[in-house]
Design a protein around this motif. Sequence first.
Motif, PDB file in Angstrom:
ATOM      1  N   ALA A 172       0.818  -1.205   0.000  1.00 50.72           N
ATOM      2  CA  ALA A 172       0.000   0.000   0.000  1.00 50.72           C
ATOM      3  C   ALA A 172       0.854   1.258   0.000  1.00 50.72           C
ATOM      4  O   ALA A 172       0.548   2.249  -0.692  1.00 50.72           O
ATOM      5  N   VAL A 173       1.930   1.247   0.772  1.00 52.58           N
ATOM      6  CA  VAL A 173       2.852   2.387   0.805  1.00 52.58           C
ATOM      7  C   VAL A 173       3.407   2.649  -0.585  1.00 52.58           C
ATOM      8  O   VAL A 173       3.407   3.790  -1.078  1.00 52.58           O
ATOM      9  N   PHE A 174       3.885   1.608  -1.240  1.00 53.72           N
ATOM     10  CA  PHE A 174       4.468   1.787  -2.571  1.00 53.72           C
ATOM     11  C   PHE A 174       3.409   2.159  -3.602  1.00 53.72           C
ATOM     12  O   PHE A 174       3.704   2.844  -4.588  1.00 53.72           O
ATOM     13  N   GLN A 186       2.174  -0.674  -7.749  1.00 51.89           N
ATOM     14  CA  GLN A 186       3.188   0.081  -7.025  1.00 51.89           C
ATOM     15  C   GLN A 186       3.737   1.226  -7.883  1.00 51.89           C
ATOM     16  O   GLN A 186       3.899   1.089  -9.088  1.00 51.89           O
ATOM     17  N   GLY A 187       4.005   2.349  -7.231  1.00 48.23           N
ATOM     18  CA  GLY A 187       4.557   3.509  -7.921  1.00 48.23           C
ATOM     19  C   GLY A 187       3.539   4.297  -8.704  1.00 48.23           C
ATOM     20  O   GLY A 187       3.896   5.252  -9.405  1.00 48.23           O
ATOM     21  N   SER A 188       2.254   3.947  -8.575  1.00 48.14           N
ATOM     22  CA  SER A 188       1.208   4.568  -9.393  1.00 48.14           C
ATOM     23  C   SER A 188       0.564   5.781  -8.754  1.00 48.14           C
ATOM     24  O   SER A 188      -0.061   6.600  -9.428  1.00 48.14           O
ATOM     25  N   THR A 214      11.562  -3.097  -1.977  1.00 41.53           N
ATOM     26  CA  THR A 214      12.228  -1.878  -2.411  1.00 41.53           C
ATOM     27  C   THR A 214      11.587  -1.408  -3.709  1.00 41.53           C
ATOM     28  O   THR A 214      11.333  -2.216  -4.598  1.00 41.53           O
ATOM     29  N   LEU A 215      11.303  -0.127  -3.799  1.00 40.99           N
ATOM     30  CA  LEU A 215      10.624   0.440  -4.954  1.00 40.99           C
ATOM     31  C   LEU A 215      11.628   1.137  -5.863  1.00 40.99           C
ATOM     32  O   LEU A 215      12.184   2.178  -5.499  1.00 40.99           O
ATOM     33  N   PRO A 216      11.902   0.576  -7.046  1.00 35.30           N
ATOM     34  CA  PRO A 216      12.798   1.276  -7.974  1.00 35.30           C
ATOM     35  C   PRO A 216      12.125   2.533  -8.508  1.00 35.30           C
ATOM     36  O   PRO A 216      10.923   2.512  -8.827  1.00 35.30           O
ATOM     37  N   LEU A 217      12.869   3.620  -8.576  1.00 34.26           N
ATOM     38  CA  LEU A 217      12.295   4.891  -9.025  1.00 34.26           C
ATOM     39  C   LEU A 217      12.727   5.241 -10.440  1.00 34.26           C
ATOM     40  O   LEU A 217      11.924   5.239 -11.362  1.00 34.26           O
ATOM     41  N   PHE A 218      14.020   5.520 -10.627  1.00 40.18           N
ATOM     42  CA  PHE A 218      14.482   5.932 -11.954  1.00 40.18           C
ATOM     43  C   PHE A 218      16.001   5.882 -12.006  1.00 40.18           C
ATOM     44  O   PHE A 218      16.682   5.881 -10.976  1.00 40.18           O
ATOM     45  N   ASP A 219      16.518   5.816 -13.232  1.00 45.10           N
ATOM     46  CA  ASP A 219      17.951   5.967 -13.462  1.00 45.10           C
ATOM     47  C   ASP A 219      18.246   7.460 -13.473  1.00 45.10           C
ATOM     48  O   ASP A 219      17.719   8.207 -14.301  1.00 45.10           O
TER      49      ASP A 219
END
Length: 582
Positions: free
Chosen positions: A345-347, A391-393, A542-547
């Motif tokens: 839920a956090v992600f 996730q990440g949405s 772990t939530l990947p974000l961006f390069d």
Amino acid sequence: MNRSRPPRCGPQGIHRGSGHMRPARATALAVAGAAALAAGALGACGGGDSSSGGDSEVTWAISSGWDSWNPNTSTGNNSYLTQVLTPGAASLGDFDPDGEFVFNDAILSQAPELTSEAPLTVEYTLNENAQWNDGEPIRAEDFIYIWYQMSGNAEYCNQDQCAPATTDWGANVASIAEADGVVTVTYVEGYLNPEWEFAFPNLMPSHILEANGFENWQSDPAVMGASADWLGTTAPTWSAGPYTPTDAAVGDYVIYEPNENYQGSVEPGLDRLTLRVVEGTDAIVTALRNGEIDGSWPSEFSQEALDEVAGDDAIATEVYEGSIWLHIDTNTNNRFLSDQVLRQAVFTAIDNEELITRAFPDTEVSPRTNHFFSETSEFHEDFLSQTDPPQGSGDVEAANAALAAAGYTTGETLTTPDGEAVTLTFRYGEGDATRTLIGEVVQSQLAEIGIEVSLSAIPDGQLGPVLAEADFDLVIYGWSGTPAFTTAPFQYFGSDSGSNFGNYQLEGLDEAIARVTSTTSLEEAAGFANDVEAMVMPAAFTLPLFDEPQSTVYNRNLLTGVTVNGNSQSGPLWDVQNWQPA
């Protein structure tokens, strides 16, 4: 700028056109996190003026500090220490800007050679004159020492002191021996690795350790552990690279002068090289314009700061895709985040597109959707978009629905099924504008699902200890890597990994990770890595974000030969022997 560079000796390795995974020193990806407090100028080499005529003394800024001199421990393994040690490092090779592995001809006379797959056996043919700066030859013991430290084996080293960043490589070595100038590394039965060519870490000077009271490091694990501690607290005076450290202060600076016993094919071109900490891209650009430094590879990308020197013909600015990617990690030891539903839920409440837009309003940056492979990798598969809830949405409704189904009470304050209000602490690097901004935005986003988030900055140079001690609930930092990927699944998610900071565990995960190094086929290993990804992404560890976009800035009127390199953890310092005064 196009520059001609002296050719490297020997053949180059296999092209690895993948993403940003580690190791040419392939045992551990380096942490890239907080920015640092600016140090006082240790040398002025001119600034953004239009005059020509170079100085053979160069000052290069490093974006953050470091807390240990031993890069092989979980606390010492970070990008900034990697950079400051590069001019003197006994590296066996690195990736060039095209992703080709290039062996170091100061130590090796040819590329590593695979002589057997059963068991996996690799031979390293030494340059007949390979030596440390004091003239002592590089020897098998220098290879054995790093194996013992990275082995994870208490029979070789006290593990509380060696505390390896990862044991994926070292735990699989069976023996190391030397004959007629050839060092043979034999791995345990059943272990295979398609990235065998660049799997060996940087060497350590075993003779220096023996001269400082650790003569029995090979036979006494307590002595071996004590030597690892000593390496962590002792500024290096040794080198097998083009430059030798002559003065240093932990977390602050290292000063180098040419190594008279350097055996590489390119003669170092500077009389003095100072690497010192300067905090943040804004401060780096200001120091460059004021003549306090000659260049830098900032850890934080700031288009606004780069625009300040856009009209200065003396300043070269290069922007490119690099090897640092940001992510938000959870600590599963936390009483709230031990629940997978809450982590998911956090992600889900975190809107990565908003983070990117806020952090890089004028730069095109794509979300990262795989822990091991960037979008440019031939092995990339998007696992993030397959998560449910997504996730990440930033889908608050989906996050709340998942929580309610699990017995949480949603609303202005999120409470657990037992009625406890959920609160979390978010850690980020002090002085890093991008990470600070993301912390503030995440704080606001999680408030939308009723979670109170406290922000807590990580002081300069303390990222390693904070991670090693798991002193966080949520934390943002970066991994700095190379095109290699086979060690990453274990380092991130192996239950015994010294870099599994959030204590991530799943049934069958270690077995899935082990399959990554059960083949010499790169394609098959990549498939196994993606099998691991299919397990860990839904678990919301772990939530990947961006390069993160990369930039390098330097004064072209004072310095030449700088080659940006998004495939090396050393960045532009990867071939510092080619730097020359303009």
